[in-house]
Design an enzyme around this catalytic site. Structure first.
Site, mmCIF file in Angstrom:
data_model
loop_
_atom_site.group_PDB
_atom_site.id
_atom_site.type_symbol
_atom_site.label_atom_id
_atom_site.label_comp_id
_atom_site.label_asym_id
_atom_site.label_seq_id
_atom_site.Cartn_x
_atom_site.Cartn_y
_atom_site.Cartn_z
ATOM 1 N N ARG A 53 0.859 -1.193 0.000
ATOM 2 C CA ARG A 53 0.000 0.000 0.000
ATOM 3 C C ARG A 53 0.886 1.231 0.000
ATOM 4 O O ARG A 53 1.378 1.660 1.036
ATOM 5 C CB ARG A 53 -0.934 -0.021 1.217
ATOM 6 C CG ARG A 53 -2.114 0.935 1.113
ATOM 7 C CD ARG A 53 -3.047 0.759 2.288
ATOM 8 N NE ARG A 53 -3.674 -0.547 2.280
ATOM 9 C CZ ARG A 53 -4.773 -0.859 1.596
ATOM 10 N NH1 ARG A 53 -5.364 0.068 0.863
ATOM 11 N NH2 ARG A 53 -5.290 -2.070 1.655
ATOM 12 N N SER A 91 -8.549 -4.790 -10.279
ATOM 13 C CA SER A 91 -10.003 -4.616 -10.221
ATOM 14 C C SER A 91 -10.472 -4.206 -11.604
ATOM 15 O O SER A 91 -9.938 -3.250 -12.180
ATOM 16 C CB SER A 91 -10.398 -3.537 -9.211
ATOM 17 O OG SER A 91 -10.297 -3.998 -7.891
#
Length: 426
Positions: free
Chosen positions: A277, A352
């Protein structure tokens, strides 16, 4: 953005769609504001008509020499003119409030999206490959990278603070190789057009894809009002903003390999170790612009293109349909591709792929002319990671780790590694 006409026609369906996302019913608030706006527009038009009528009568009064009537009509015209200006300003203000309200409401989920509150309710739709077997204890990517001597978080923190990484030598080359492999695959095998686009955009572009106005805290903003892109979805999708496209030329398929910049607001304490992240990372983005009839099939195609990257690299993964509570703001349906990370003993998202319907097309005012009826319709948009380069690097390190701490280069990446077949300790 939602179509106000559709909300007027079926407010119950609008509220039901929001309820599936865990949102409160909003149709009454939206329609109340819409009715006030329409009433003010009607009042302004009526006053304008009265003003025009009085203005025409002024000439007749003057021709008759009726000075009193002439002055009365002049006063009436001045009064109506001021009244019209006030009403138009009020209508404009109500229109801005309605637009802002609609701009903050998430897209309606497709009917086949499973209902749920969070990632625990996502549904697996496919799985490829097998969990790799090791004769030794798997390690996490940051342990591997630091032991090799080519991954440095301390120096990155010295330069930029937390959530940054410095890669050197073979790992820097491996990261570059992964990105080049992806962009080459999508352009040469999957029919996407490569685009080199800006990394900073105006607020209108962020609005078009749905990052603004609701998610400004997730963005990095420059001193002159531009924004660093959180994903190349923003630039690739907005290439068609404000345009009318020829239906015969759809779909348009774009790809770009760019850095992405995210503030990671609200993620304090999550994935603080390593590269999972980051505030800055490379990503190969896929975007499709389609007509209304083709977007669902295009979604399946795009997802397969992203999956093919992981297949070619020999990385075990699963594909999940996100539930209503876990989807992004602009999406109608999303597939998450999750790659297996042996060091974490878990699947983690690496891509995604979302279909947005006309939600972004309406925000961008991007339309196409129908093939048969020639009517103007809003384009359908899709976006997906093809894939996140940093997370792919993580997966390669953890899945191709050898017992001696070296990392074997996957065959698909060998043409990009300058003869290097294995990364060994510095």
């Amino acid at each position: 953005m939602h179509d106000i006409r559709a909300i007027r026609e079926n407010p119950a369906a609008f509220d039901a769609a929001l309820a599936r996302r865990g949102e409160s019913a909003l149709s009454s608030q939206v329609l109340e504001l819409d009715e006030a706006r329409r009433a003010k527009i009607l009042a302004a038009e009526t006053a304008q008509a009265d003003q025009n009528k009085a203005a025409k009568a002024i000439g007749a009064a003057k021709a008759k020499g009726d000075e009193a009537e002439f002055e009365r009509l002049r006063a009436e015209v001045a009064e109506k003119k001021a009244e019209v200006a006030t009403m138009q300003a009020e209508a404009k203000e109500l229109d801005a409030k309605l637009t802002d309200m609609l701009a903050r409401i998430p897209n309606s989920p497709a009917e086949d999206v499973p209902e749920g509150a969070d990632e625990d309710d996502n549904v697996e739709v496919k799985r490829w490959g097998d969990v790799p077997a090791f004769d030794f204890e798997p390690k996490e990517h940051f342990e591997i990278g630091e032991a090799l001597g080519y991954m440095d978080f301390e120096r990155a923190a010295k330069l930029s603070g937390s959530r940054f990484t410095v890669l050197t030598g073979p790992l820097a080359r491996l990261e570059r190789a992964i990105g080049q492999f992806m962009i080459d695959m999508h352009t040469s095998e999957h029919g996407y057009t490569e685009v080199s686009s800006p990394l900073m955009v105006k607020s209108e572009a962020m609005y078009g894809t749905g990052q603004l106005p609701k998610f400004e805290e997730d963005l990095f903003k420059t001193t002159d009002g531009r924004y660093l892109i959180p994903t190349a979805e923003v630039t690739l999708t907005n290439l068609v903003s404000g345009e009318v496209l020829d239906a015969e030329k759809l779909p348009l398929r774009f790809t770009a390999l760019t850095p992405s910049f995210r503030s990671e607001a609200g993620s304090a304490g999550r994935d603080t170790r390593g590269m999972l992240r980051q505030h800055q990372f490379w990503k190969c983005e896929l975007v499709s612009i389609t007509d209304q009839e083709s977007s669902i099939a295009e979604h399946e195609r795009m997802t397969e293109c992203a999956e093919n990257v992981l297949k070619r690299l020999g990385l075990h993964f699963r594909t999940m349909t996100l539930c209503t509570g876990d989807m992004g703001f602009s999406a109608r349906k999303t597939y998450d591709i999750e790659v297996w990370l042996p060091g974490q003993d878990a699947f983690r998202e690496i891509s995604s792929c979302s279909v947005c319907g006309d939600f972004q097309g309406r925000r961008m005012n991007a339309r196409y002319r129908g093939k048969d009826d020639k009517a103007l319709k809003f384009v359908h948009t899709l976006n997906g990671s093809g894939t996140a380069v940093g997370r792919c690097l993580i997966a390669v390190l953890e899945n191709y780790l050898n017992e001696d701490g070296s990392v074997t280069i996957p065959d698909a990446l060998l043409p990009y590694m300058g003869g290097l077949t294995k990364i060994e300790k510095a």
